[in-house]
Design a protein around this motif. Structure first.
Motif, PDB file in Angstrom:
ATOM      1  N   LEU A 144       0.833  -1.209   0.000  1.00  0.00           N
ATOM      2  CA  LEU A 144       0.000   0.000   0.000  1.00  0.00           C
ATOM      3  C   LEU A 144       0.864   1.254   0.000  1.00  0.00           C
ATOM      4  CD1 LEU A 144      -2.867  -0.950   2.470  1.00  0.00           C
ATOM      5  CD2 LEU A 144      -3.131  -0.333   0.054  1.00  0.00           C
ATOM      6  N   VAL A 145       1.980   1.228   0.730  1.00  0.00           N
ATOM      7  CA  VAL A 145       2.888   2.375   0.714  1.00  0.00           C
ATOM      8  C   VAL A 145       3.324   2.673  -0.719  1.00  0.00           C
ATOM      9  CG1 VAL A 145       5.137   3.242   1.451  1.00  0.00           C
ATOM     10  CG2 VAL A 145       3.700   1.983   3.068  1.00  0.00           C
ATOM     11  N   LEU A 146       3.725   1.640  -1.446  1.00  0.00           N
ATOM     12  CA  LEU A 146       4.191   1.823  -2.823  1.00  0.00           C
ATOM     13  C   LEU A 146       3.052   2.167  -3.768  1.00  0.00           C
ATOM     14  CD1 LEU A 146       6.368   1.605  -5.024  1.00  0.00           C
ATOM     15  CD2 LEU A 146       5.898  -0.858  -5.123  1.00  0.00           C
ATOM     16  N   GLU A 147       1.984   1.390  -3.736  1.00  0.00           N
ATOM     17  CA  GLU A 147       0.906   1.578  -4.713  1.00  0.00           C
ATOM     18  C   GLU A 147       0.198   2.914  -4.541  1.00  0.00           C
ATOM     19  OE1 GLU A 147      -2.905   1.845  -6.366  1.00  0.00           O
ATOM     20  OE2 GLU A 147      -2.651   1.500  -4.207  1.00  0.00           O
ATOM     21  N   ARG A 148      -0.072   3.308  -3.291  1.00  0.00           N
ATOM     22  CA  ARG A 148      -0.748   4.583  -3.055  1.00  0.00           C
ATOM     23  C   ARG A 148       0.145   5.757  -3.462  1.00  0.00           C
ATOM     24  NH1 ARG A 148      -5.595   5.083  -3.561  1.00  0.00           N
ATOM     25  NH2 ARG A 148      -4.836   3.673  -5.189  1.00  0.00           N
ATOM     26  N   HIS A 149       1.452   5.628  -3.248  1.00  0.00           N
ATOM     27  CA  HIS A 149       2.360   6.678  -3.698  1.00  0.00           C
ATOM     28  C   HIS A 149       2.361   6.773  -5.216  1.00  0.00           C
ATOM     29  CE1 HIS A 149       6.185   8.578  -4.831  1.00  0.00           C
ATOM     30  NE2 HIS A 149       6.057   9.249  -3.698  1.00  0.00           N
TER      31      HIS A 149
ATOM     32  N   ALA B 278       1.460   7.688   3.172  1.00  0.00           N
ATOM     33  CA  ALA B 278       2.080   8.020   4.455  1.00  0.00           C
ATOM     34  C   ALA B 278       1.366   7.310   5.605  1.00  0.00           C
ATOM     35  CB  ALA B 278       2.056   9.531   4.658  1.00  0.00           C
ATOM     36  N   ALA B 279       0.039   7.221   5.518  1.00  0.00           N
ATOM     37  CA  ALA B 279      -0.710   6.523   6.571  1.00  0.00           C
ATOM     38  C   ALA B 279      -0.336   5.047   6.604  1.00  0.00           C
ATOM     39  CB  ALA B 279      -2.210   6.685   6.332  1.00  0.00           C
TER      40      ALA B 279
ATOM     41  N   LEU C 240       4.168   0.139  13.102  1.00  0.00           N
ATOM     42  CA  LEU C 240       3.596  -0.508  14.279  1.00  0.00           C
ATOM     43  C   LEU C 240       3.617  -2.028  14.178  1.00  0.00           C
ATOM     44  CD1 LEU C 240       0.488   1.790  14.847  1.00  0.00           C
ATOM     45  CD2 LEU C 240       2.801   2.021  15.786  1.00  0.00           C
ATOM     46  N   VAL C 241       4.110  -2.556  13.063  1.00  0.00           N
ATOM     47  CA  VAL C 241       4.165  -4.008  12.881  1.00  0.00           C
ATOM     48  C   VAL C 241       5.299  -4.621  13.692  1.00  0.00           C
ATOM     49  CG1 VAL C 241       4.576  -5.856  11.196  1.00  0.00           C
ATOM     50  CG2 VAL C 241       3.067  -3.937  10.624  1.00  0.00           C
TER      51      VAL C 241
ATOM     52  N   GLY D  42      10.906   0.176  10.538  1.00  0.00           N
ATOM     53  CA  GLY D  42      11.461   1.470  10.176  1.00  0.00           C
ATOM     54  C   GLY D  42      12.495   1.354   9.075  1.00  0.00           C
ATOM     55  N   LEU D  43      13.180   0.212   9.027  1.00  0.00           N
ATOM     56  CA  LEU D  43      14.164  -0.003   7.967  1.00  0.00           C
ATOM     57  C   LEU D  43      13.477  -0.148   6.613  1.00  0.00           C
ATOM     58  CD1 LEU D  43      16.554  -2.523   9.770  1.00  0.00           C
ATOM     59  CD2 LEU D  43      16.775  -0.032   9.548  1.00  0.00           C
ATOM     60  N   LEU D  44      12.270  -0.718   6.597  1.00  0.00           N
ATOM     61  CA  LEU D  44      11.533  -0.834   5.344  1.00  0.00           C
ATOM     62  C   LEU D  44      11.041   0.541   4.888  1.00  0.00           C
ATOM     63  CD1 LEU D  44      10.792  -3.083   3.408  1.00  0.00           C
ATOM     64  CD2 LEU D  44       8.631  -3.363   4.630  1.00  0.00           C
ATOM     65  N   VAL D  45      10.603   1.346   5.832  1.00  0.00           N
ATOM     66  CA  VAL D  45      10.197   2.718   5.501  1.00  0.00           C
ATOM     67  C   VAL D  45      11.401   3.519   5.003  1.00  0.00           C
ATOM     68  CG1 VAL D  45       9.324   4.875   6.469  1.00  0.00           C
ATOM     69  CG2 VAL D  45       8.230   2.701   7.069  1.00  0.00           C
TER      70      VAL D  45
END
Length: 489
Positions: free
Chosen positions: A168-173, A182-183, A190-191, A196-199
């Motif tokens: 979702l981070v990739l597709e929504r961007h 961003a959401a 929180l997973v 944080g390394l993936l972000v």
């Protein structure tokens, strides 16, 4: 864009939505059958299914996520909060499901649904890059991917949330919905503490995009800072140890020394990445079924920090293997990177028609890989049966009363967790009123079968009576027994 220019007419948006929804439901159902058959056949384990079951049950009762089995076995005490082990508050979202069905089966089905839901954003991303037809093919590549299979084959883990949120981070961007992206990134944090390394990795990917430098820098800094905060501050605040999972002694005794060691001794970094050789094997398995095309895409940058976290370690050998759940957080993004790589190759070499050929070829390669990993069990007749020992232990468990405190072998605990308080039958007597013992097969974490038999002899000398026994399993009881659940000194 290429996808908009070349996409064939494959149905109205409503029909496509129905098709994608149906595919997702079917995949979730198949995953659920796989997971529930494993549970029914006594193939799930206390470590880790019972840990999560106890934690989410605590959430469902409006308590902090206490897992007595984790706290007692690892010497933290009976009231150990699992947020002191891994910072995964997102598990609280599963608590309402326990109001419907209170038991570990709920987690297995929830994980199956979460993993299947990744198909929706992956399909949408692929549709924009390659078209609707290839998007269905790519969805099947993910659905059959070995990291997903290995995750389902090892009980339940918080990482079930990672594929859908990362996608979702990739597709929504890519869809221009930056706040939604961003959401999703915020939820991903929180997973687990290392998400944080993936972000941060997604920030590295954005560095390759024009006009995204400021956003990219923010994600890199925020992701690294969150991993530090969760690991060094939040986990200790909940009773854990900041260094419990430190695995980089080959580089330094802590993060500053390890960073310095990596910069001053880059050859050590190179050696760690390929030693032992199973690390190389795992990394090849990640990209080979995708025909190496993720290597053509900058999206692959997003997974590198999380991959390096495991491959640079010098402890915890299970982090490196192509088993368990550790690779599933990378799976969807690598498939998306393959999609992007195919689109790029198609533009560079139009005659290859890579954007149309790759999805079919990747699906064929993925199907060829299936027999080497967990989904191969689907074709085994014995997978759908309980073996003789499973039938034997199933016959003696009903004698344990609901709500009792019971020590149980690793492979038996999940069957009791929904109605009793389970402790792991381990190398230290806990003196629970009920004990399920195994004297016929070696159980984790005992060093030998003889040690298990010696434990039974000790229990009988201390007044435990054998209530039932069958095929090497013994059910022992000592009424009025006072358990010793104090932390190990």
């Amino acid at each position: 864009m290429l996808a908009e220019a070349t996409e064939p007419r494959t149905g109205t948006p409503r029909r496509q939505a129905v098709a994608v929804g149906a595919l997702t439901v079917v995949v979730a159902a198949v995953y659920s059958v796989y997971a529930l058959v494993r549970f029914w056949a006594f193939r799930t384990t206390t470590y880790d299914l019972v840990i999560f079951d106890q934690a989410v049950r605590s959430y469902s009762r409006m308590h902090l996520p206490v897992a007595i089995v984790k706290g007692v076995h690892n010497g933290f005490g009976a009231q150990f909060n699992v947020l002191g082990d891994h910072f995964s508050p997102i598990l609280a979202l599963l608590a309402p499901l326990y109001w419907i069905h209170d038991g570990p089966q709920t987690l297995l089905v929830a994980q199956s649904v979460l993993l299947a839901l990744t198909i929706v954003p992956l399909w949408a991303f692929t549709r924009r890059r390659l078209g609707s037809g290839p998007a269905y093919c790519v969805s099947a590549v993910y659905a059959l991917a070995w990291p997903v299979a290995e995750t389902l084959a090892f009980d339940f883990h918080e990482m079930a949330f990672a594929p859908v949120l990362s996608m979702l981070v990739l597709e929504r961007h890519e869809a221009g919905r930056r706040w939604q992206s961003a959401a999703a990134a915020g939820a991903l944090l929180l997973v687990k503490e290392d998400m944080g390394l993936l972000v941060a990795g997604f920030g590295l990917y954005l560095l390759t995009r024009p006009g995204e430098r400021r956003r990219a820098a923010f994600l890199v800094v925020a992701g690294v800072f969150w991993t530090w905060l969760a690991s060094r501050v939040l986990i200790p605040a909940f009773g854990g140890s900041a260094d419990y999972y430190w695995a980089y002694d080959a580089l330094g005794r802590d993060l500053p020394h390890a960073a310095s060691g990596a910069l001053t001794h880059p050859w050590t970094v190179g050696r760690l990445l390929v030693t032992p050789h199973v690390k190389v094997t795992t990394m090849l398995w990640l990209v080979a079924p995708l025909l190496l095309l993720p290597l053509l895409s900058p999206i692959t940058l997003a997974v590198l920090p999380l991959l390096a976290e495991r491959m640079l370690s010098s402890r915890f050998g299970h982090w490196w293997e192509p088993r368990f759940h550790y690779n599933v957080a990378l799976a969807a993004l690598l498939v998306a990177a393959g999609v992007d790589g195919a689109a790029r190759l198609g533009r560079l070499l139009p005659r290859l028609r890579a954007e149309h050929v790759w999805p079919v070829a990747a699906l064929a390669a993925t199907l060829a890989v299936v027999p080497h990993f967990a989904f191969a069990k689907f074709a085994e007749r014995g997978f759908y049966r309980r073996d003789a020992r499973a039938r034997a232990v199933a016959a003696i468990l009903p004698a344990i009363p609901d709500g009792a405190l019971v020590e149980a072998p690793n492979g038996v605990g999940p069957q009791l967790s929904g109605r009793t308080r389970v402790l792991l039958w381990d190398d230290r007597p806990r003196w629970a009123p009920w004990v399920v013992a195994d004297v016929a097969a070696l159980d984790f974490p005992f060093p030998s079968l003889q040690a298990q038999r010696d434990r039974v002899s000790l229990l009988r000398r201390e007044g435990y009576a054998v209530v039932r026994q069958q095929d090497g399993y013994l059910l022992l009881n000592r009424p009025g027994s006072v358990p010793d659940l104090r932390p190990a000194r």
